[in-house]
Design a protein around this motif. Structure first.
Motif, PDB file in Angstrom:
ATOM      1  N   TRP A   1       3.616   6.550  -0.085  1.00 23.96           N
ATOM      2  CA  TRP A   1       4.181   7.626   0.721  1.00 23.96           C
ATOM      3  C   TRP A   1       4.540   8.794  -0.181  1.00 23.96           C
TER       4      TRP A   1
ATOM      5  N   SER B   1       2.859  10.156   5.345  1.00 25.30           N
ATOM      6  CA  SER B   1       2.180   8.866   5.319  1.00 25.30           C
ATOM      7  C   SER B   1       0.958   8.918   4.406  1.00 25.30           C
ATOM      8  N   PRO B   2       0.652   7.819   3.717  1.00 20.42           N
ATOM      9  CA  PRO B   2      -0.575   7.763   2.920  1.00 20.42           C
ATOM     10  C   PRO B   2      -1.824   7.993   3.779  1.00 20.42           C
ATOM     11  N   ASP B   3      -1.758   7.667   5.064  1.00 16.10           N
ATOM     12  CA  ASP B   3      -2.888   7.895   5.957  1.00 16.10           C
ATOM     13  C   ASP B   3      -3.089   9.379   6.261  1.00 16.10           C
ATOM     14  N   ALA B   4      -2.040  10.182   6.144  1.00 19.05           N
ATOM     15  CA  ALA B   4      -2.124  11.609   6.436  1.00 19.05           C
ATOM     16  C   ALA B   4      -2.595  12.420   5.234  1.00 19.05           C
TER      17      ALA B   4
ATOM     18  N   HIS C   1      -4.966  13.198   2.128  1.00 19.80           N
ATOM     19  CA  HIS C   1      -6.271  12.898   1.543  1.00 19.80           C
ATOM     20  C   HIS C   1      -6.184  12.890   0.024  1.00 19.80           C
TER      21      HIS C   1
END
Length: 69
Positions: free
Chosen positions: A47, A57-60, A62
């Motif tokens: 994070w 978030s790591p998903d948000a 790149h």
């Protein structure tokens, strides 16, 4: 049974935290969507913490480009 209130990893997790004074956080590979510019902390769990204590978030995220100087 004895249960400790101290975290199992203690201060060891802090060794994996990376701090950057000048960074650009991108949401895409084309570097068109900037999520944040400035100081960031990348936590051990991936994070990204902003100076406002907001977390990305790591998903948000790149990628993060760091700036020198």
């Amino acid at each position: 049974m004895v249960i400790s209130t101290d975290p199992a990893w203690g201060d060891a997790v802090d060794q994996f935290v990376q701090e950057y004074e000048n960074a650009i956080v991108y949401a895409d590979i084309d570097q068109e969507t900037v999520l944040h510019e400035g100081q960031v902390r990348v936590l051990a769990n991936g994070w990204v913490e902003l100076p406002t204590e907001r977390l990305l978030s790591p998903d948000a995220v790149h990628h993060i480009d760091t700036q020198t100087g």
